[in-house]
Scaffold this motif. Structure first.
Motif, PDB file in Angstrom:
ATOM      1  N   ASN A 198     -32.163 -10.280   1.871  1.00 51.21           N
ATOM      2  CA  ASN A 198     -32.652 -10.337   3.252  1.00 51.21           C
ATOM      3  C   ASN A 198     -31.549 -10.665   3.984  1.00 51.21           C
ATOM      4  OD1 ASN A 198     -34.729  -9.835   2.456  1.00 51.21           O
ATOM      5  ND2 ASN A 198     -35.579 -12.335   2.349  1.00 51.21           N
ATOM      6  N   TYR A 224     -30.185  -8.009   7.018  1.00 58.93           N
ATOM      7  CA  TYR A 224     -30.316  -8.541   8.720  1.00 58.93           C
ATOM      8  C   TYR A 224     -28.884  -8.143   9.592  1.00 58.93           C
ATOM      9  CZ  TYR A 224     -30.782 -11.617  12.379  1.00 58.93           C
ATOM     10  OH  TYR A 224     -30.960 -11.601  14.517  1.00 58.93           O
ATOM     11  N   TYR A 236     -29.715  -4.623  11.796  1.00 58.48           N
ATOM     12  CA  TYR A 236     -31.102  -4.808  12.524  1.00 58.48           C
ATOM     13  C   TYR A 236     -30.830  -3.747  14.067  1.00 58.48           C
ATOM     14  CZ  TYR A 236     -33.015  -8.416  16.079  1.00 58.48           C
ATOM     15  OH  TYR A 236     -34.140  -9.197  16.536  1.00 58.48           O
ATOM     16  N   ASP A 250     -35.752  -5.454  18.363  1.00 64.26           N
ATOM     17  CA  ASP A 250     -35.909  -7.174  17.876  1.00 64.26           C
ATOM     18  C   ASP A 250     -35.705  -7.374  16.364  1.00 64.26           C
ATOM     19  OD1 ASP A 250     -34.754  -9.803  18.876  1.00 64.26           O
ATOM     20  OD2 ASP A 250     -36.471 -10.161  19.412  1.00 64.26           O
ATOM     21  N   ASP A 251     -35.414  -6.673  15.948  1.00 65.44           N
ATOM     22  CA  ASP A 251     -36.010  -6.876  14.145  1.00 65.44           C
ATOM     23  C   ASP A 251     -35.624  -5.880  13.116  1.00 65.44           C
ATOM     24  OD1 ASP A 251     -37.649  -7.971  12.291  1.00 65.44           O
ATOM     25  OD2 ASP A 251     -39.783  -6.754  12.091  1.00 65.44           O
ATOM     26  N   ILE A 252     -35.160  -6.069  12.154  1.00 67.86           N
ATOM     27  CA  ILE A 252     -34.821  -4.856  10.983  1.00 67.86           C
ATOM     28  C   ILE A 252     -35.360  -4.016  11.626  1.00 67.86           C
ATOM     29  CG2 ILE A 252     -34.156  -6.638   9.400  1.00 67.86           C
ATOM     30  CD1 ILE A 252     -36.479  -5.117   7.524  1.00 67.86           C
ATOM     31  N   SER A 257     -37.266  -0.574  10.472  1.00 64.40           N
ATOM     32  CA  SER A 257     -38.760  -0.290  10.295  1.00 64.40           C
ATOM     33  C   SER A 257     -38.651   0.577   8.783  1.00 64.40           C
ATOM     34  CB  SER A 257     -39.730   0.724  10.617  1.00 64.40           C
ATOM     35  OG  SER A 257     -38.769   1.825  10.863  1.00 64.40           O
ATOM     36  N   ASP A 284     -38.234  -2.531   5.454  1.00 69.06           N
ATOM     37  CA  ASP A 284     -38.806  -2.832   5.819  1.00 69.06           C
ATOM     38  C   ASP A 284     -39.727  -2.675   4.162  1.00 69.06           C
ATOM     39  OD1 ASP A 284     -40.885  -5.051   5.899  1.00 69.06           O
ATOM     40  OD2 ASP A 284     -42.475  -3.732   6.866  1.00 69.06           O
TER      41      ASP A 284
END
Length: 117
Positions: A79, A83, A87, A92-94, A96, A99
């Motif tokens: 993870n 990250y 990122y 404001d996230d990894i 897509s 995922d």
């Protein structure tokens, strides 16, 4: 640290659970099986070949305590890699496309590391 008594690379005749990513090792899939001894206890440790390889590539074994690398630490390290390297500031996230399950992430990280070589 655990002492490896034997390490083999069999083909699964039944489903197993990977000790690192917690995903299933499918029938017909090659995997890593270690017989280890730690603190007087002998036990088997099974993992996907890709999970073992990514743990080695990312030097995860270097930072583990006396009991060795466990699944929780393996997943945390994966993870963290995602990250740090994938990122997406806009979302404001990894990103897509990262995922994924931990097993799929391990395979994707290996692909990425091989491209860098």
């Amino acid at each position: 640290m655990p002492t490896i008594l034997r390490e083999t690379y069999p083909t699964a005749r039944k489903e197993h659970g990977c000790e690192f990513c917690c995903e299933k090792i499918a029938i017909g899939q090659k995997y890593v099986r270690q017989t280890n001894i730690y603190d007087g206890t002998i036990y088997d440790f099974v993992t996907h070949q890709e999970c073992d390889e990514v743990a080695r590539e990312l030097n995860m074994y270097d930072d583990c305590d006396d009991s060795g690398l466990d699944g929780e630490t393996f997943r945390e390290n994966l993870n963290e890699y995602v990250y740090v390297n994938h990122y997406d500031n806009e979302a404001d996230d990894i990103c897509s496309d990262w995922d994924l399950s931990h097993y799929e992430i391990a395979k994707k990280v290996l692909e990425e590391l091989k491209k860098e070589e």
